[in-house]
Write a protein that holds these residues in place. Structure first.
Motif, PDB file in Angstrom:
ATOM      1  N   TYR A 146      40.225  16.929  65.145  1.00 15.24           N
ATOM      2  CA  TYR A 146      40.699  17.632  66.344  1.00 15.24           C
ATOM      3  C   TYR A 146      40.466  19.120  66.135  1.00 15.24           C
ATOM      4  O   TYR A 146      41.105  19.750  65.288  1.00 15.24           O
ATOM      5  N   ASP A 147      39.549  19.691  66.880  1.00 15.46           N
ATOM      6  CA  ASP A 147      39.142  21.080  66.664  1.00 15.46           C
ATOM      7  C   ASP A 147      38.952  21.771  68.013  1.00 15.46           C
ATOM      8  O   ASP A 147      37.831  21.994  68.464  1.00 15.46           O
ATOM      9  N   PRO A 148      40.054  22.125  68.677  1.00 22.06           N
ATOM     10  CA  PRO A 148      39.938  22.748  70.009  1.00 22.06           C
ATOM     11  C   PRO A 148      39.287  24.128  69.964  1.00 22.06           C
ATOM     12  O   PRO A 148      38.742  24.576  70.972  1.00 22.06           O
ATOM     13  N   VAL A 149      39.359  24.817  68.812  1.00 21.86           N
ATOM     14  CA  VAL A 149      38.705  26.125  68.724  1.00 21.86           C
ATOM     15  C   VAL A 149      37.201  25.955  68.854  1.00 21.86           C
ATOM     16  O   VAL A 149      36.534  26.663  69.624  1.00 21.86           O
TER      17      VAL A 149
ATOM     18  N   ASP B 241      35.743  23.404  70.176  1.00 24.01           N
ATOM     19  CA  ASP B 241      35.503  22.929  71.543  1.00 24.01           C
ATOM     20  C   ASP B 241      35.485  24.089  72.529  1.00 24.01           C
ATOM     21  O   ASP B 241      34.679  24.111  73.465  1.00 24.01           O
ATOM     22  N   GLN B 242      36.383  25.065  72.306  1.00 25.39           N
ATOM     23  CA  GLN B 242      36.442  26.212  73.203  1.00 25.39           C
ATOM     24  C   GLN B 242      35.182  27.064  73.077  1.00 25.39           C
ATOM     25  O   GLN B 242      34.674  27.588  74.076  1.00 25.39           O
ATOM     26  N   VAL B 243      34.679  27.188  71.847  1.00 25.22           N
ATOM     27  CA  VAL B 243      33.430  27.928  71.657  1.00 25.22           C
ATOM     28  C   VAL B 243      32.295  27.235  72.394  1.00 25.22           C
ATOM     29  O   VAL B 243      31.441  27.883  73.018  1.00 25.22           O
ATOM     30  N   THR B 244      32.281  25.912  72.337  1.00 26.42           N
ATOM     31  CA  THR B 244      31.260  25.154  73.066  1.00 26.42           C
ATOM     32  C   THR B 244      31.372  25.399  74.567  1.00 26.42           C
ATOM     33  O   THR B 244      30.365  25.565  75.261  1.00 26.42           O
ATOM     34  N   VAL B 245      32.621  25.434  75.064  1.00 24.36           N
ATOM     35  CA  VAL B 245      32.829  25.736  76.482  1.00 24.36           C
ATOM     36  C   VAL B 245      32.342  27.143  76.798  1.00 24.36           C
ATOM     37  O   VAL B 245      31.690  27.382  77.829  1.00 24.36           O
ATOM     38  N   ASP B 246      32.656  28.070  75.903  1.00 24.49           N
ATOM     39  CA  ASP B 246      32.213  29.446  76.113  1.00 24.49           C
ATOM     40  C   ASP B 246      30.695  29.535  76.188  1.00 24.49           C
ATOM     41  O   ASP B 246      30.143  30.329  76.964  1.00 24.49           O
ATOM     42  N   LEU B 247      30.025  28.732  75.369  1.00 22.84           N
ATOM     43  CA  LEU B 247      28.566  28.737  75.418  1.00 22.84           C
ATOM     44  C   LEU B 247      28.055  28.275  76.776  1.00 22.84           C
ATOM     45  O   LEU B 247      27.001  28.716  77.233  1.00 22.84           O
ATOM     46  N   SER B 248      28.811  27.400  77.402  1.00 22.66           N
ATOM     47  CA  SER B 248      28.388  26.933  78.730  1.00 22.66           C
ATOM     48  C   SER B 248      28.444  28.064  79.751  1.00 22.66           C
ATOM     49  O   SER B 248      27.775  28.015  80.782  1.00 22.66           O
ATOM     50  N   TYR B 249      29.245  29.092  79.456  1.00 26.54           N
ATOM     51  CA  TYR B 249      29.321  30.230  80.363  1.00 26.54           C
ATOM     52  C   TYR B 249      28.047  31.066  80.345  1.00 26.54           C
ATOM     53  O   TYR B 249      27.874  31.956  81.182  1.00 26.54           O
TER      54      TYR B 249
ATOM     55  N   PHE C 260      45.166  36.881  59.356  1.00 26.74           N
ATOM     56  CA  PHE C 260      44.541  36.124  60.440  1.00 26.74           C
ATOM     57  C   PHE C 260      45.256  34.795  60.648  1.00 26.74           C
ATOM     58  O   PHE C 260      45.525  34.064  59.691  1.00 26.74           O
ATOM     59  N   LYS C 261      45.593  34.499  61.881  1.00 24.66           N
ATOM     60  CA  LYS C 261      46.238  33.237  62.234  1.00 24.66           C
ATOM     61  C   LYS C 261      45.343  32.509  63.217  1.00 24.66           C
ATOM     62  O   LYS C 261      45.123  32.982  64.337  1.00 24.66           O
ATOM     63  N   THR C 262      44.846  31.385  62.789  1.00 23.38           N
ATOM     64  CA  THR C 262      43.857  30.660  63.586  1.00 23.38           C
ATOM     65  C   THR C 262      44.392  30.294  64.959  1.00 23.38           C
ATOM     66  O   THR C 262      43.653  30.340  65.948  1.00 23.38           O
ATOM     67  N   TYR C 263      45.677  29.918  65.024  1.00 29.46           N
ATOM     68  CA  TYR C 263      46.202  29.441  66.301  1.00 29.46           C
ATOM     69  C   TYR C 263      46.206  30.518  67.371  1.00 29.46           C
ATOM     70  O   TYR C 263      46.282  30.215  68.563  1.00 29.46           O
ATOM     71  N   GLU C 264      46.116  31.790  66.971  1.00 29.55           N
ATOM     72  CA  GLU C 264      46.115  32.865  67.953  1.00 29.55           C
ATOM     73  C   GLU C 264      44.790  32.963  68.707  1.00 29.55           C
ATOM     74  O   GLU C 264      44.666  33.759  69.639  1.00 29.55           O
ATOM     75  N   LEU C 265      43.804  32.162  68.307  1.00 30.67           N
ATOM     76  CA  LEU C 265      42.535  32.155  69.022  1.00 30.67           C
ATOM     77  C   LEU C 265      42.662  31.528  70.408  1.00 30.67           C
ATOM     78  O   LEU C 265      41.839  31.787  71.284  1.00 30.67           O
ATOM     79  N   LEU C 266      43.680  30.690  70.595  1.00 28.35           N
ATOM     80  CA  LEU C 266      43.858  30.002  71.875  1.00 28.35           C
ATOM     81  C   LEU C 266      45.177  30.448  72.514  1.00 28.35           C
ATOM     82  O   LEU C 266      46.062  30.986  71.836  1.00 28.35           O
TER      83      LEU C 266
ATOM     84  N   THR D 262      50.064  28.727  75.618  1.00 30.38           N
ATOM     85  CA  THR D 262      50.399  27.505  76.362  1.00 30.38           C
ATOM     86  C   THR D 262      49.623  26.295  75.872  1.00 30.38           C
ATOM     87  O   THR D 262      49.872  25.183  76.337  1.00 30.38           O
ATOM     88  N   SER D 263      48.714  26.472  74.932  1.00 24.73           N
ATOM     89  CA  SER D 263      47.882  25.358  74.471  1.00 24.73           C
ATOM     90  C   SER D 263      48.599  24.553  73.395  1.00 24.73           C
ATOM     91  O   SER D 263      49.459  25.070  72.669  1.00 24.73           O
ATOM     92  N   ASN D 264      48.247  23.298  73.279  1.00 24.87           N
ATOM     93  CA  ASN D 264      48.796  22.444  72.231  1.00 24.87           C
ATOM     94  C   ASN D 264      48.453  22.981  70.851  1.00 24.87           C
ATOM     95  O   ASN D 264      49.282  22.994  69.940  1.00 24.87           O
ATOM     96  N   PHE D 265      47.220  23.437  70.684  1.00 23.96           N
ATOM     97  CA  PHE D 265      46.772  23.936  69.380  1.00 23.96           C
ATOM     98  C   PHE D 265      47.641  25.102  68.916  1.00 23.96           C
ATOM     99  O   PHE D 265      48.068  25.145  67.754  1.00 23.96           O
ATOM    100  N   TYR D 266      47.905  26.043  69.796  1.00 21.83           N
ATOM    101  CA  TYR D 266      48.736  27.201  69.443  1.00 21.83           C
ATOM    102  C   TYR D 266      50.152  26.748  69.076  1.00 21.83           C
ATOM    103  O   TYR D 266      50.683  27.133  68.024  1.00 21.83           O
ATOM    104  N   GLN D 267      50.765  25.945  69.918  1.00 21.48           N
ATOM    105  CA  GLN D 267      52.150  25.575  69.693  1.00 21.48           C
ATOM    106  C   GLN D 267      52.308  24.700  68.456  1.00 21.48           C
ATOM    107  O   GLN D 267      53.264  24.865  67.683  1.00 21.48           O
ATOM    108  N   PHE D 268      51.389  23.760  68.239  1.00 18.93           N
ATOM    109  CA  PHE D 268      51.485  22.893  67.067  1.00 18.93           C
ATOM    110  C   PHE D 268      51.433  23.723  65.789  1.00 18.93           C
ATOM    111  O   PHE D 268      52.267  23.571  64.889  1.00 18.93           O
ATOM    112  N   ASN D 269      50.459  24.615  65.693  1.00 20.32           N
ATOM    113  CA  ASN D 269      50.298  25.398  64.471  1.00 20.32           C
ATOM    114  C   ASN D 269      51.365  26.471  64.326  1.00 20.32           C
ATOM    115  O   ASN D 269      51.768  26.811  63.207  1.00 20.32           O
ATOM    116  N   PHE D 270      51.833  27.011  65.439  1.00 17.87           N
ATOM    117  CA  PHE D 270      52.936  27.973  65.380  1.00 17.87           C
ATOM    118  C   PHE D 270      54.195  27.289  64.848  1.00 17.87           C
ATOM    119  O   PHE D 270      54.901  27.838  63.995  1.00 17.87           O
TER     120      PHE D 270
END
Length: 865
Positions: free
Chosen positions: A231-234, A236-244, A508-514, A517-525
């Motif tokens: 599970y790697d939403p970061v 995934d988000q980079v992949t979405v960003d590439l679509s931009y 550096f805190k990885t969860y701050e990349l998202l 309100t995201s699951n990734f942020y809240q889980f790691n926080f």
């Protein structure tokens, strides 16, 4: 390594983790999940996974027999409840043999309250019955939980998948399978198999369970954050960003078409930019010099994201050349070639300066010790270079073709210059003509002014009388107060430098990349801030058996940029058999558990092997902690294999502690202690042993205190006068003997010890020698510790401790330390210096280019500032 056959999925791995909250994430101190409703909701979340079709083929299994006895699953295995709860039995496995989730729900069932009817009473029973279970239970709750208030904002659950996923026959050829079935200890489950099965598991969860997890996360009353393997939403988000990038291309294309008034120019410009990416990739892959030859094979998403950079730089260069060309439209030239020469020289000069400063800025990343930063800098620099070559060769030809052919054939499409471009070009033509000099300068200027007036007339008489705000108001103001403006900028620059010098690097805190309100942020926080440190402790590994200063080597068999760390370099002088060596291992563990040095941050709360404390027979089987401590629950305290061997079956009991006399008590199992009775001089410690000459011939278990010269790690057929202090099981190798010590003939395969000792063998699975021994030490830091200064300070203290151990003459074994996560701390510390050095190099190179191009070092200095 010696590793024999295993039942499918008998080892726990890759858990699905839930963190159920009561109430919203924003309200940390309100809401209590440790209620009947909260526990019931968590059980529902667990059942979503356990009952999902296909999970029974992936779960961690509980077996009634081991691999040699047919791998019979323990279906609906019942064990007696602890602490005298209302329900006498609880389920250790479900109807498919899957291991139950490890969570507060499981703890309540284990202690006789599966329906959560007596929360306070059950919590009290857990606390009174088992120190290990009590600590595990607290680690499943909010960090400030106490048995007095019985409140917890969160409940934590882990649902384990199993490994290896397939039977042995799926990984080996028939010949190797036959050897393993005959008892050979041959490693067969490779790292590539593990990675493939992790990817398979992650994809399966994503397809079949992820939608349920998302709904649970959005639940208003009991939102549940989640995590699972792969599970790697970061990413995934980079992949979405590439679509931009596609959106970016469209927007740049539309504005380019509007600015130039030509879809043809805009299309060719975008074609040039995209082709620059392809050209840069060729140079990057095959031409750039590296330490191993030419070209990089290492290509990250950061390199791909540089397409956004070239989109802006490439469009700017196109606008520069286009404005220069159109500005020369109303200037009389002898020929089109003269116009091209004049326009090209002006535009290329400006683009050369800007491109050079950008390229040098990117190449300053070559000073970085990180391959990701270096390759990003190299690829981006090549991208700018290729774009400059294209905009000074390809694009001028495009403009010529456009002027001579396209604009004539498609006047409606090709010649509709925008108002912005026309106004800029007219002003530039007038100024340019005046600067050309020579006999025709006045005539050229007059022509340009006439053209300007014509354009103004076309725009209307009222518009011609109006000046832009910048030229009418701002420019005169700027000229009038120029000295004050310069002084204000210098003052601001000094203040900015001062505050920049006082900045400290934020961990550096990885969860701050998202977003929050995201699951990734809240889980790691939650993992970092709301849970007890002991729920995710940083465990330091004290290692014996590797070359002290050069523990790993890369053999060239794989690409050096892959995740492979290299092969271990074993210390040929490592010998676990001598008494002094075993005494050293015992002493190191006991020193760390009772009197550690300051700065090591050792958590001494749990002692040595606390998971064995709840054993009633001395066997590891009757305690969940003992069976799965290294994987299911946190490996609390100091994990020391030799201490576990010493207390196995509780063989050694003090008969007369004052006199130092120990005896082996009767056992209800088939254990014949090697040393029925011996004594120790308490004043001199482990060095002086008495009564060890009466080694029992044919003994079948270790049963010693303190350690004998040999601990069943040397193969013999029978005990005799020449084999003092050795016990043996005929025809089996050492790994099998250890399994016999820790696991009875039937029952789950619970071999926690294999994380702490490593044996070498031949291709036939025959034991050769003991290669490595490890002591694991729990610290006060989290496993996810992000403060590199705190971490590196602790790691330095550990290095000093190991140096002192290696400096003692009476210690025969060399020792080293591995601190998980220290690589990230080093990266954090290097990034600070690398960023500063890269910035300084970039500024220095840019200053040189600007000074050369402007011929004025004051101007270039002010520009850099």
């Amino acid at each position: 390594a010696l590793a024999g056959g295993k039942c499918p999925r008998q080892d726990v791995a890759d858990p699905i983790t839930f963190r159920l909250m009561r109430g919203s994430f924003e309200s940390e101190h309100s809401g209590n999940a440790l209620t009947k409703n909260g526990l019931s909701k968590l059980r529902q979340r667990e059942e979503q996974v356990m009952t999902k079709n296909g999970w029974s083929d992936r779960c961690a299994m509980t077996y009634a027999t081991d691999y040699q006895n047919g791998c019979e699953p323990a279906l609906s295995l019942e064990l007696p409840s602890e602490g005298g709860g209302a329900v006498p039995y609880y389920l250790q496995s479900d109807a498919n043999g899957c291991m139950q989730p490890y969570s507060p729900v499981y703890m309540f069932a284990k202690y006789g309250d599966p329906e959560f009817d007596d929360i306070s009473g059950t919590v009290a029973r857990i606390q009174a019955s088992s120190a290990t279970d009590w600590q595990s239970f607290q680690d499943m709750l909010y960090k400030d939980f106490t048995p007095e208030n019985l409140k917890s904002k969160i409940l934590i659950s882990q649902i384990y998948a199993g490994t290896p996923r397939q039977p042995v026959s799926s990984y080996v050829n028939p010949e190797t399978l036959a050897k393993i079935e005959a008892g050979a200890r041959i490693s067969y489950y490779s790292d590539s198999d593990k990675e493939d099965e992790k990817e398979h598991l992650g994809n399966w969860i994503g397809r079949h369970l992820k939608s349920d997890f998302d709904k649970n996360f959005e639940n208003g009353k009991y939102p549940t954050t989640f995590n699972y393997v792969e599970y790697d939403p970061v990413n995934d988000q980079v992949t979405v960003d590439l679509s931009y990038i596609a959106i970016s291309i469209c927007l740049v294309f539309l504005y380019m078409a509007y600015y130039t008034g030509s879809f043809f120019i805009a299309s060719m410009g975008m074609f040039q930019i995209v082709c620059s990416f392809a050209g840069a990739n060729l140079l990057y892959r095959y031409c750039w010099p590296t330490a191993t030859g030419l070209g990089y094979n290492y290509f990250t998403l950061f390199c791909a994201l540089s397409l956004f950079i070239i989109m802006g730089i490439g469009a700017d260069d196109i606008f520069v050349y286009w404005d220069t060309w159109t500005a020369s439209e109303h200037v009389p030239y002898e020929s089109e070639a003269h116009r091209l020469k004049h326009a090209w020289s002006h535009a290329a000069g400006a683009m050369l300066v800007t491109s050079s400063t950008t390229i040098l800025s990117f190449l300053s990343n070559l000073s970085s010790p990180f391959i990701g930063v270096v390759t990003f800098g190299v690829f981006s620099a090549l991208l700018v270079f290729v774009n400059f070559c294209a905009v000074t060769t390809f694009f001028p030809m495009v403009v010529l073709v456009y002027d001579k052919h396209v604009a004539q054939l498609l006047p409606c499409v090709g010649r509709a210059s925008s108002a912005v471009s026309t106004a800029i070009s007219a002003q530039a033509s007038r100024l340019w003509a005046r600067c050309r000099g020579g006999a025709n300068a006045a005539e050229d200027a007059a022509d340009a002014d006439a053209n300007d007036k014509d354009l103004d007339a076309d725009a209307g008489e009222d518009d011609a009388e109006k000046e832009p705000w910048f030229s009418r108001v701002y420019a005169p103001w700027l000229f009038r107060y120029r000295r004050y403006v310069i002084g204000a900028h210098v003052a601001l620059w000094i203040v900015g430098v001062y505050f920049a010098a006082t900045l400290e690097v934020t961990p550096f805190k990885t969860y701050e990349l998202l977003p929050e309100t995201s699951n990734f942020y809240q889980f790691n926080f939650i993992n970092a801030e709301w849970t007890a440190k002991s729920s995710d402790p940083l465990n330091v590994n004290v290692i014996f058996g590797l070359k002290h200063r050069d523990p790993l080597i890369w053999d060239g068999s794989a690409d050096k940029f892959t995740d492979s760390s290299g092969k271990p370099r074993f210390d040929n002088g490592f010998d676990l058999d001598p008494t002094d060596a075993q005494i050293q291992l015992i002493r190191v563990a006991e020193d760390l558990a009772t009197n550690p040095r300051r700065g090591l941050k050792v958590n001494t709360k749990f002692g040595i092997n606390p998971q064995l404390d709840s054993s009633t027979t001395g066997s590891l089987l009757d305690t969940i902690g003992g069976g799965r401590s290294a994987s299911v629950q946190s490996a609390y305290g100091i994990q020391s294999l030799l201490h576990a061997l010493r207390q196995w079956e509780n063989v050694s009991v003090a008969e007369d502690l004052a006199e130092g006399i120990f005896v082996a008590p009767p056992s209800n199992r088939s254990c014949q202690a090697c040393f029925p009775k011996f004594s120790i001089d308490s004043r001199r410690g482990l060095e002086t042993l008495q009564g060890l000459d009466n080694l029992r011939d044919g003994c079948t278990c270790v049963g010693f205190f303190p350690l004998p010269e040999q601990i069943c790690l040397y193969e013999t057929i029978e005990v005799s006068e020449g084999t003092r202090y050795k016990c043996t099981i005929a025809d089996y190798n050492v790994a099998f003997e250890l399994e016999k010590f820790f696991v009875p003939e039937t029952g789950p395969d619970i071999a926690w010890w294999d994380d702490y000792i490593f044996f070498r063998g031949d291709n036939e699975g025959i034991f050769d020698f003991t290669a490595l021994y490890q002591i694991q030490v729990q610290t006060h830091l989290r496993g996810s510790e992000g403060d590199f200064r705190r971490g590196l300070n602790m790691a330095n203290k550990w290095d000093n401790f190991m140096d002192s151990q290696n400096g003692k003459k009476y210690n025969p074994l060399r020792v080293m330390v591995y601190v998980p996560g220290s690589e990230g701390w080093v990266v954090g510390s290097l990034l600070k210096g690398s960023a500063i050095s890269g910035l300084l190099i970039s500024l220095a190179l840019s200053w040189l280019v600007l000074t050369y191009s402007t011929g004025n070092y004051i101007t270039s200095t002010m520009a850099i500032c």
